[in-house]
Design an enzyme around this catalytic site. Structure first.
Site, short mmCIF file in Angstrom:
data_model
loop_
_atom_site.label_atom_id
_atom_site.label_comp_id
_atom_site.label_asym_id
_atom_site.label_seq_id
_atom_site.Cartn_x
_atom_site.Cartn_y
_atom_site.Cartn_z
N ASP A 3 43.06 31.11 21.66
CA ASP A 3 41.80 31.82 21.36
C ASP A 3 41.60 32.94 22.38
O ASP A 3 41.14 34.02 22.05
CB ASP A 3 40.61 30.86 21.50
CG ASP A 3 40.52 29.93 20.31
OD1 ASP A 3 41.33 30.09 19.38
OD2 ASP A 3 39.65 29.05 20.34
N ASP A 7 41.05 36.87 21.59
CA ASP A 7 39.84 37.60 21.98
C ASP A 7 40.18 38.80 22.87
O ASP A 7 39.56 39.85 22.76
CB ASP A 7 38.86 36.67 22.70
CG ASP A 7 38.25 35.65 21.74
OD1 ASP A 7 38.14 35.96 20.54
OD2 ASP A 7 37.89 34.55 22.19
N GLU A 82 22.00 28.01 23.70
CA GLU A 82 22.44 26.86 22.88
C GLU A 82 23.93 26.62 23.07
O GLU A 82 24.64 27.50 23.56
CB GLU A 82 22.25 27.18 21.38
CG GLU A 82 20.84 27.47 21.01
CD GLU A 82 20.74 28.04 19.60
OE1 GLU A 82 21.76 28.10 18.88
OE2 GLU A 82 19.62 28.43 19.24
N LYS A 84 27.67 26.50 21.77
CA LYS A 84 28.44 27.17 20.71
C LYS A 84 29.35 26.09 20.12
O LYS A 84 30.27 25.62 20.77
CB LYS A 84 29.25 28.33 21.28
CG LYS A 84 30.05 29.06 20.22
CD LYS A 84 30.47 30.40 20.74
CE LYS A 84 31.68 30.99 20.06
NZ LYS A 84 31.92 30.65 18.69
N ASP A 86 32.12 24.35 17.85
CA ASP A 86 33.43 24.85 17.45
C ASP A 86 33.86 24.21 16.13
O ASP A 86 34.61 23.24 16.11
CB ASP A 86 34.44 24.53 18.56
CG ASP A 86 35.69 25.37 18.42
OD1 ASP A 86 35.69 26.31 17.60
OD2 ASP A 86 36.67 25.08 19.13
N GLU A 141 26.97 24.99 11.53
CA GLU A 141 28.39 24.73 11.69
C GLU A 141 28.73 23.34 11.15
O GLU A 141 28.00 22.38 11.40
CB GLU A 141 28.68 24.77 13.20
CG GLU A 141 30.05 25.19 13.57
CD GLU A 141 30.26 26.71 13.59
OE1 GLU A 141 29.33 27.48 13.24
OE2 GLU A 141 31.37 27.11 13.95
N TYR A 193 21.64 26.09 13.19
CA TYR A 193 21.13 26.85 14.33
C TYR A 193 20.52 28.21 14.01
O TYR A 193 20.18 28.95 14.92
CB TYR A 193 22.22 27.04 15.38
CG TYR A 193 23.57 27.47 14.82
CD1 TYR A 193 23.73 28.67 14.15
CD2 TYR A 193 24.69 26.65 14.96
CE1 TYR A 193 24.95 29.05 13.63
CE2 TYR A 193 25.92 27.02 14.45
CZ TYR A 193 26.04 28.23 13.78
OH TYR A 193 27.25 28.59 13.27
N LYS A 256 20.62 33.69 22.89
CA LYS A 256 19.88 34.45 21.87
C LYS A 256 18.55 34.91 22.45
O LYS A 256 17.92 34.16 23.20
CB LYS A 256 19.58 33.55 20.66
CG LYS A 256 20.81 33.00 19.98
CD LYS A 256 20.47 32.02 18.87
CE LYS A 256 21.76 31.48 18.26
NZ LYS A 256 21.53 30.42 17.29
N LYS A 280 32.15 32.39 26.14
CA LYS A 280 33.14 31.37 25.78
C LYS A 280 33.79 30.75 27.01
O LYS A 280 34.11 31.44 27.98
CB LYS A 280 34.21 31.98 24.86
CG LYS A 280 33.64 32.25 23.47
CD LYS A 280 34.65 32.85 22.53
CE LYS A 280 35.57 31.82 21.94
NZ LYS A 280 36.43 32.39 20.89
N CYS A 374 72.18 14.56 13.57
CA CYS A 374 71.07 13.65 13.85
C CYS A 374 71.28 12.98 15.21
O CYS A 374 72.35 12.39 15.44
CB CYS A 374 70.97 12.60 12.75
SG CYS A 374 69.75 11.33 13.12
N CYS A 377 71.97 9.07 14.28
CA CYS A 377 73.11 8.54 13.51
C CYS A 377 74.27 9.54 13.40
O CYS A 377 75.30 9.21 12.81
CB CYS A 377 72.65 8.09 12.13
SG CYS A 377 72.19 9.45 11.05
N CYS A 392 67.40 14.83 8.78
CA CYS A 392 68.59 14.00 8.72
C CYS A 392 68.65 13.46 7.29
O CYS A 392 67.74 12.75 6.86
CB CYS A 392 68.50 12.85 9.72
SG CYS A 392 69.73 11.57 9.38
N CYS A 398 70.28 5.86 8.42
CA CYS A 398 69.88 6.29 9.76
C CYS A 398 68.93 5.24 10.38
O CYS A 398 67.83 5.00 9.85
CB CYS A 398 69.20 7.66 9.68
SG CYS A 398 68.52 8.21 11.24
#
Ligand code: IVH
Length: 649
Positions: A3, A7, A82, A84, A86, A141, A193, A256, A280, A374, A377, A392, A398
């Site tokens: 993230d 950003d 408040e 945030k 996710d 959310e 919210y 806010k 954030k 593999c 095996c 495999c 296996c």
């Protein structure tokens, strides 16, 4: 990409566009909200566009936001800080106190209508109480609490389905499921919210949230009115730590302007309000050496690379391993042996490697070689159908795949047989068990001959094998391990077809007609029953007395509901799953939506308004819980101890 990186790139683009406006195009990602529209849903226009929020990782920029507001606003104002949350944004419309629509953000202008799914989210009220306005919108959310996320991913991993990377993806994926019944099983929660309105006369944002809470809407109590940047900083610092003990994911603080008149003065840009900003939290990261890579073979043969790391402490837990998903992911990271890697946990529960510290790379360090055979095996690996994973192909021989299938069969959510990894290893090494049905052939004498097994442990195992014969058909269907058929899909199939024989007889079209069964899952089911080993195993399990139809579940049963298709809605004295099982036991069929074919709607308290409306439109009878018990000649079960929804917020 993390993230944070996302950003940072977005901010770089914003400042480039500010310096070189001639290159700013209307389709720039800085000018619009990303779209989450999905086919399969009706799209509806938002009354007010659903915008995003300006975000920052720096307190200095929060100070700039406050200074700008100070300069523009003449009279005094305060801030409402408040959490945030996710998750994924939702917009609810209530008319006369009844939930009318639930829309996703979509492209900001129009969203997907997910009303049927929203009604399956436990804390979204379908009806309000108190002094609510005749018509209004409220936004918030939809979240997946950590516990629900862990359970979902555990199920997906057991199924060798790709687990969700974080609770946010899981929440948005779940909100967009086409089968509302399945949404009910995902344990989603909602917090609201923001009330966008021109007509409602609230003096402050805080007042609007207090009013919404009084109408029965889920509003978080974790907010504070601040009067200075120092108070805002205190709030941020407090929650940077305290949020780690919240049961749901948050990724920052939203600041806010509290007074509605001041919000109106500041207004909006094309993408976000000027009266709010999001601070954030940076995901916690650590730098640690990669020690080695394991290549794990799952029960379906998929080979997954897993990084072994020098143990490192992140967000309260010691991280030793991180998944690398597949070969492509190793390439993208440009991983070399002995690299120091950045590991992040943030919103993600499964730690992931987000980057490499190139300055610490030993010159000439080789790239790890993905095995061509593999690791268990030795069979040459092949690419799966979509080319993303190595497999495999030796499913019959296996050892890892064989043991994986048996472990899946005995697991708690499947047959719940008292045999762990060690026991399965012993049964396999002694040549006693190659297929799940072999477990029912184990004798007391064979078990006592195994190292460490005593009379008591043998008896416990034999008892749990005996008990497993009563495990309902839906779990047997999950236990046999059809690729892509997880717990929920197995339940859906069991409910729809009612028996193993009906499922075996179903063709592709019939399978695809079941909600949430796509062509890939249908093909996997067909392939399982077309294979000699799959069919033989089902027949052997049947011969050992396992439940092969939903009707055969123990408990009183009858055929009084035979030929009836029933839709259940609302809360009952027993859980909704138990109610559905009761219907099946008395010969009825469950269906998730009201149609002309519905025999009746079984309505508990608070039935879905949309379902009731459809019933009156189509003339479908509505039967109460007590009338239903009379119908099946059974008394009303004792009420559940506590039917109130606990609040998470
Ligand atoms: S207010 C006009 N408050 O974060 C915008 N949003 O990254 C009103 N979000 O779009 C949004 N917690 O989906 C607001 N307490 C909160 C929030 C919040 C999470 C989400 C929301 C927003 C996104 C921006």
């Amino acid at each position: 990409m993390s993230d944070y990186d996302y950003d940072q790139y977005m901010h770089e683009l914003e400042s480039l566009e500010a310096d070189f406006p001639e290159f700013l195009t209307p389709d720039s990602p800085t000018q619009k909200v990303g779209s989450d529209l999905k086919s399969g849903f009706v799209q509806r226009a938002h009354k007010y566009p659903m915008l995003s929020l300006g975000n920052t990782y720096s307190i200095a920029e929060v100070e700039e936001f406050a200074a700008r507001a100070d300069k523009i606003l003449e009279s005094g104002f305060s801030y409402c800080c408040e959490l945030k949350f996710d998750g994924t944004a939702i917009c609810l419309t209530y008319e006369h106190g009844v939930l009318k629509t639930a829309l996703t953000r979509g492209d900001g202008q129009k969203g997907d209508d997910v009303t049927a799914n929203a009604l399956r989210i436990a804390n979204i009220p379908s009806r309000l109480h108190g002094d609510f306005p005749e018509e209004f919108e409220i936004r918030g959310e939809v979240l997946m609490p950590f516990a629900a996320f862990d359970a979902l991913n555990e199920e997906r991993s057991a199924q060798e389905e790709q687990p969700f990377a974080n609770p946010r993806n899981a929440a948005s994926g779940s909100l967009k499921l086409l089968n509302p019944e399945e949404v009910a099983h995902r344990g989603l929660w909602c917090t609201l919210y923001h009330i966008p309105s021109e007509s409602l006369q609230f003096a402050t944002h805080d007042d609007s949230l207090k009013a919404a809470a009084s109408w029965g809407l889920p509003i978080s109590e974790h907010r504070r009115i601040c009067h200075s940047i120092t108070e805002i900083e205190d709030f941020i610092n407090y929650w940077d730590t305290a949020r780690k003990s919240l049961p749901y994911p948050t990724d920052g603080i939203v600041i806010k302007i509290n007074e509605m008149a001041a919000q109106r003065t500041l207004g909006y840009t094309s993408k976000s309000p000027r009266w709010a900003v999001a601070y954030k939290f940076k995901a916690e990261q650590a730098l640690t050496p990669l020690l080695s890579i394991d290549y794990q073979v799952g029960r379906t043969g998929a080979v997954t690379p897993v990084a072994n790391l020098d143990p490192v402490f992140i967000s309260g837990t010691m991280v030793r391993r991180a998944t690398l998903n597949n070969e492509a992911q190793m390439r993208i990271l440009d991983l070399h042996e002995g690299d120091w890697v950045y590991v992040e946990k943030g919103g993600e529960i499964i730690p992931k490697i987000t980057g490499i510290e190139l300055s610490k790379r030993t010159p000439g360090a080789p790239e790890p070689r993905f095995p061509s055979v593999c690791p268990d095996c030795g069979t040459p690996l092949v690419k799966d159908d979509d080319g993303a994973r190595w497999l495999c192909p030796n499913s019959a021989g296996c050892p890892m795949q064989i043991k994986g299938r048996i472990l899946h069969f005995v697991s708690r959510k499947a047959m719940d047989i008292l045999a762990g990894e060690m026991a399965v290893e012993q049964f396999y090494s002694a040549g006693l068990v190659r297929r799940p049905s072999d477990l029912y052939r184990l004798s007391r004498y064979q078990l006592l001959a195994l190292e460490g097994w005593q009379e008591k442990s043998v008896q416990n195992l034999l008892d749990s094998l005996e008990e497993s014969r009563k495990v309902p058909f839906s779990r047997v269907l999950y236990a046999i391990g059809i690729k892509l058929v997880g717990e929920t899909t197995a339940r859906t199939l069991a409910e729809h077809f009612g028996s193993m024989d009906a499922l075996i007889a179903a063709g592709k079209d019939e399978l695809c007609a079941v909600p949430d069964i796509g062509a890939t899952v249908a093909e996997s089911i067909l392939a399982f029953f077309a294979s000699e080993s799959g069919r033989q195993e089902v027949e052997d399990l049947r011969s050992f007395g396992l439940q092969m139809s939903a009707e055969a579940v123990s408990g009183p049963h009858s055929n009084v509901l035979e030929g009836k298709t029933i839709v259940v809605s609302g809360n009952f004295a027993i859980s909704r799953d138990d109610m559905k099982e009761l219907i099946t036991r008395h010969g009825g069929r469950n269906s998730s939506s009201v149609s002309a074919k519905t025999s009746f709607l079984l309505a508990g308290s608070k039935p879905g308004p949309e379902k009731l409306r459809k019933c009156s439109e189509l003339g479908v009878p509505v039967v109460s819980e007590d009338e239903f018990y009379e119908m099946i000649h059974q008394g009303r079960p004792a009420p559940a101890a506590d039917t109130e929804m606990p609040s998470l917020f």
